[in-house]
Design an enzyme around this catalytic site. Structure first.
Site, PDB file in Angstrom:
ATOM      1  N   HIS A  74    -111.081 -56.326 -36.342  1.00 49.70           N
ATOM      2  CA  HIS A  74    -110.375 -57.366 -34.952  1.00 49.70           C
ATOM      3  C   HIS A  74    -110.076 -58.367 -35.922  1.00 49.70           C
ATOM      4  O   HIS A  74    -108.980 -58.697 -36.262  1.00 49.70           O
ATOM      5  CB  HIS A  74    -111.529 -57.718 -34.237  1.00 49.70           C
ATOM      6  CG  HIS A  74    -111.474 -59.016 -33.538  1.00 49.70           C
ATOM      7  ND1 HIS A  74    -111.273 -57.886 -31.986  1.00 49.70           N
ATOM      8  CD2 HIS A  74    -111.274 -60.078 -34.121  1.00 49.70           C
ATOM      9  CE1 HIS A  74    -111.210 -59.581 -31.659  1.00 49.70           C
ATOM     10  NE2 HIS A  74    -110.815 -61.001 -32.419  1.00 49.70           N
ATOM     11  N   GLU A  75    -110.528 -59.099 -36.813  1.00 45.99           N
ATOM     12  CA  GLU A  75    -109.664 -60.472 -37.655  1.00 45.99           C
ATOM     13  C   GLU A  75    -108.496 -59.727 -38.039  1.00 45.99           C
ATOM     14  O   GLU A  75    -107.575 -60.199 -38.724  1.00 45.99           O
ATOM     15  CB  GLU A  75    -110.855 -61.594 -38.424  1.00 45.99           C
ATOM     16  CG  GLU A  75    -111.796 -62.045 -37.282  1.00 45.99           C
ATOM     17  CD  GLU A  75    -111.613 -62.487 -36.244  1.00 45.99           C
ATOM     18  OE1 GLU A  75    -110.284 -63.192 -36.171  1.00 45.99           O
ATOM     19  OE2 GLU A  75    -112.597 -62.731 -35.144  1.00 45.99           O
ATOM     20  N   HIS A  86    -105.394 -59.317 -36.660  1.00 46.23           N
ATOM     21  CA  HIS A  86    -104.747 -60.514 -35.682  1.00 46.23           C
ATOM     22  C   HIS A  86    -104.336 -60.917 -37.292  1.00 46.23           C
ATOM     23  O   HIS A  86    -102.962 -61.623 -37.444  1.00 46.23           O
ATOM     24  CB  HIS A  86    -105.908 -61.355 -36.153  1.00 46.23           C
ATOM     25  CG  HIS A  86    -106.490 -61.160 -34.737  1.00 46.23           C
ATOM     26  ND1 HIS A  86    -105.599 -61.433 -33.427  1.00 46.23           N
ATOM     27  CD2 HIS A  86    -107.846 -62.364 -33.949  1.00 46.23           C
ATOM     28  CE1 HIS A  86    -106.808 -60.883 -32.310  1.00 46.23           C
ATOM     29  NE2 HIS A  86    -107.598 -61.344 -32.937  1.00 46.23           N
TER      30      HIS A  86
END
Length: 209
Positions: free
Chosen positions: A68-69, A72
């Site tokens: 997820h990170e 980004h």
């Protein structure tokens, strides 16, 4: 979760020592928090099962949180940003405390990105994380029908990634949903509504295990 600042810098795909440390601390803390939620040892849960749950959480939460990170970060860099994850140690403490009472607030930190950027690009950077979690939930789906530990990993992977997608799409504060909503209401609805419905269905009708 991602967060925008305005200072310009030359972007590059790399991980500093501080960033790797923060990712590791957030990963371990979130895994422990999810394990407490699934196997509440403080309420008389089995110690051996709790340890097993920590290990399983390191795999499933690890994939969900880290990818997820990183999503980004990668999308931010693709749009000319400097991007780096920073853990929020107060929120990590809150995650553990919340898990102890049966509620998990999973906001372990954010990818901070800097540089000139449009509202659309900021929305796409925010969207990358939750969409990654939805794709991971699909990847874990085939494992769910398998017996034994692989089936448990599949169930946990689906639930955790649906939870992370739905939670991060909430249009509040620094969560991803706010940036997506500010950019495009239609895209926000298209991702937020299915994420919440699927997460709710798993929790209230299917069950966690």
């Amino acid at each position: 979760m991602s967060y925008r600042t305005d200072r310009n810098s030359d972007p590059e795909l790399s991980f500093s020592d501080a960033e790797l440390r923060d990712l590791a601390v957030a990963w371990l803390t979130l895994s422990a928090a999810f394990a407490l939620l699934f196997e509440p040892i403080h309420r008389g849960g089995n110690v051996a099962l709790f340890v097993e749950m920590v290990v399983l959480s390191l795999v499933t939460v690890g994939m969900g949180f880290l990818l997820h990170e990183i999503a980004h970060k990668v999308v931010a860099i693709e749009h000319g940003q400097t991007a780096e994850f920073r853990a929020d140690y107060q929120m990590l403490f809150l995650a553990i405390m919340g898990a102890l009472v049966g509620f998990l607030f999973a906001a372990p930190g954010a990818v901070y990105h800097r540089g000139q950027i449009t509202e659309r690009e900021n929305g796409l950077i925010a969207l990358a994380g939750p969409v990654t979690n939805l794709l991971l939930a699909l990847l874990f789906l085939p494992l769910m029908i398998l017996p034994g530990i692989l089936g448990v990993i599949g169930q946990m992977g689906i639930w955790i990634n649906l939870f992370l997608a739905a939670f991060n799409m909430i249009p509040f504060g620094p969560l991803d949903g706010k940036s997506v909503l500010e950019w495009h209401k239609g895209v926000f609805t298209l991702v937020f509504v299915p994420s919440v419905l699927l997460a709710g269905f798993v929790v209230f009708y299917v069950g966690l295990f």
